[in-house]
Design an enzyme around this catalytic site. Structure first.
Site, PDB file in Angstrom:
ATOM      1  N   LYS A  36       0.709  -1.172  -0.044  1.00 40.86           N
ATOM      2  CA  LYS A  36       0.094   0.202  -0.011  1.00 40.86           C
ATOM      3  C   LYS A  36       0.763   1.247   0.057  1.00 40.86           C
ATOM      4  CE  LYS A  36      -3.271  -3.080  -0.229  1.00 40.86           C
ATOM      5  NZ  LYS A  36      -4.128  -3.390   0.629  1.00 40.86           N
TER       6      LYS A  36
HETATM    7  C1  LIG Z   1      -5.140  -4.663   0.721  1.00 47.00           C
HETATM    8  C2  LIG Z   1      -6.814  -4.216   0.934  1.00 47.00           C
HETATM    9  C3  LIG Z   1      -7.686  -4.556   1.882  1.00 47.00           C
HETATM   10  C4  LIG Z   1      -6.975  -5.193   3.181  1.00 47.00           C
HETATM   11  O1  LIG Z   1      -5.695  -4.797   4.020  1.00 47.00           O
HETATM   12  P1  LIG Z   1      -5.041  -5.718   4.889  1.00 47.00           P
HETATM   13  O2  LIG Z   1      -4.164  -4.573   5.704  1.00 47.00           O
HETATM   14  O3  LIG Z   1      -4.249  -6.624   4.085  1.00 47.00           O
HETATM   15  O4  LIG Z   1      -5.854  -6.334   5.726  1.00 47.00           O
HETATM   16  C5  LIG Z   1      -8.873  -4.439   1.869  1.00 47.00           C
HETATM   17  N1  LIG Z   1      -9.426  -4.005   1.064  1.00 47.00           N
HETATM   18  C6  LIG Z   1      -8.711  -3.532  -0.179  1.00 47.00           C
HETATM   19  C7  LIG Z   1      -9.438  -3.000  -1.041  1.00 47.00           C
HETATM   20  C8  LIG Z   1      -7.305  -3.707  -0.421  1.00 47.00           C
HETATM   21  O5  LIG Z   1      -6.718  -3.567  -1.332  1.00 47.00           O
END
Ligand SMILES: *Cc1c(COP(=O)(O)O)cnc(C)c1O
Length: 403
Positions: free
Chosen positions: A196
């Site tokens: 992210k």
């Molecule tokens: C990465 C992601 C998540 C989950 O995040 P984590 O921190 O990996 O649990 C939720 N929604 C979307 C759209 C994502 O891309």
């Protein structure tokens, strides 16, 4: 090989983590609390709880709102599985809705999907581009929607309507009408997973922005306990003189963030607007400027007078191709030593959801977006020369398949 999404890593982050390691406190403690304050100030919402992942944050909020068997939660068909899986964990029914042309959830589809059982909507800011929150917020507050809402818990009674829980896993720093994500609806959840925009390796945050009569600080306190086994004192508080005694007030979760993660997060957030967002923005513009010359290229929307993306990933679509052609183009791009991706394989195509009875033809726009989509890399260390290499690989691979 140009990798798809390596995290930005440097001495500043390493030093901050090492300092935390030797500080005598490595799990949830002063750094996590400080990171929460920074996030609250950054987003402009009322309070922030850091958690172990974005998924944990989403589930914590659904549980807080009392989502359970018999309830329905509206989720885009076009998202990562986390958005829907947390609804399944609660025993509620996932109601998928189709996407719009901008990849985000279709507002018309949301309206059609609302029933007497709908308790929450989880819009996703796909690729960092915020959804139309004014429209979504107005919809759940419309008098007919208020009238048909059937509260079953104290929280549902206090809100008196469908909860809008924004999945902002991609969109920290994205803006809508001059406000940042976090401050756009009732509750927003960030993810700090390694791929992210802002990463703590794993991690997430719940941004509370609940309307009156909710006291967001009080809700924070409750969630803080719920994210640590329902324990009334965390480990740090228990180290104070005479403070060993504690209670368990609910069968809570183990969803807390560690101070090692918070140490990383603070470095990243501290330079996010000055450094990270401008670089990502420049990469988006360089892609758009070079690829827009090709008639087969359908560029994503990432800036409008009302909205600014957080420039998470660049979702390119190729006009008039099939899924099989798209797959061949991707193979051609990889052969040219460039890693790309697809965001997203719609959830109704995934075995679990297919077996649960969801049908892809019910979400035609999601399927069309998916079948023509190729995600181009965007990250801090991607140089202009690398961007040009990616574009060259894409152009060659497309023209090989489409001609
Ligand atoms: C990465 C992601 C998540 C989950 O995040 P984590 O921190 O990996 O649990 C939720 N929604 C979307 C759209 C994502 O891309």
């Amino acid at each position: 090989m140009i990798p798809f999404s390596p995290p930005r890593m440097d001495k500043k982050i390493a030093d901050a983590v090492v300092e935390a390691l030797y500080s005598g406190w490595i799990t949830t403690g002063p750094r996590t609390k400080q990171f929460e304050k920074m996030l609250t100030e950054y987003g402009g919402h009322a309070a922030t709880l850091c958690v172990s992942s974005g998924s944990a944050g989403l589930e914590l909020m659904l549980r807080w709102f009392g989502i359970q068997e018999g309830d329905e939660v509206i989720v885009p068909a076009y998202t990562y599985c986390a958005t829907a899986n947390v609804v399944v964990h609660c025993g509620a029914k996932v109601v998928f809705v189709d996407a719009g042309e901008d990849f985000n959830v279709s507002l018309k589809a949301i309206e059609k999907a609302i029933t007497l059982r709908t308790k929450a909507i989880i819009p996703v800011d796909v690729a960092g581009f915020p959804c139309d929150y004014d429209t979504i917020n107005a919809l759940v507050k419309r008098s007919d929607m208020l009238k048909q809402f059937r509260p079953a818990t104290r929280e549902q009674e206090l809100l008196g309507r469908i909860l809008v829980l924004s999945d902002a896993a991609h969109s920290i720093g994205g803006q809508y009408k001059g406000k940042r994500t976090g401050n756009l609806t009732d509750v927003t959840v960030y993810s700090f997973h390694a791929v992210k925009n802002l990463t703590t390796a794993e991690g997430g945050a719940v941004c509370l922005n609940l309307p009156p009569p909710f006291d967001n600080e009080a809700v924070y306190g409750k969630l803080n306990i719920a994210s640590l086994h329902g324990q009334t004192k965390d480990a740090l508080a228990k180290t104070q003189i005479g403070s060993w005694r504690y209670d368990i007030v609910e069968a809570g979760y183990k969803y807390n963030m560690t101070d090692l993660q918070a140490a990383m997060g603070m470095v990243e957030l501290g330079r996010y607007d000055a450094d990270m967002l401008p670089r990502r923005k420049a990469i988006f513009h360089r892609y758009a400027d070079t690829i827009s010359n090709y008639p087969w290229a359908q560029l994503p929307t990432f800036e409008t007078p009302e909205k600014t993306s957080s420039y998470h990933v660049f979702l390119l679509r190729i006009r008039g191709i099939t899924k099989e052609q798209r797959d061949r183009i991707i193979a051609g791009i990889f052969r040219r030593e460039v890693a790309v991706n697809v965001h997203f394989v719609p959830l109704p195509l995934m075995s679990y959801y297919k077996d649960a009875g969801y049908r892809m033809p019910d979400y035609p726009v999601s399927f069309d977006n998916f079948s023509r989509e190729i995600t181009l890399p965007v990250y801090y260390d991607l140089t202009d020369e690398m961007v040009d290499t990616v574009v060259r690989a894409v152009v060659e691979a497309v023209e090989e398949v489409v001609r």
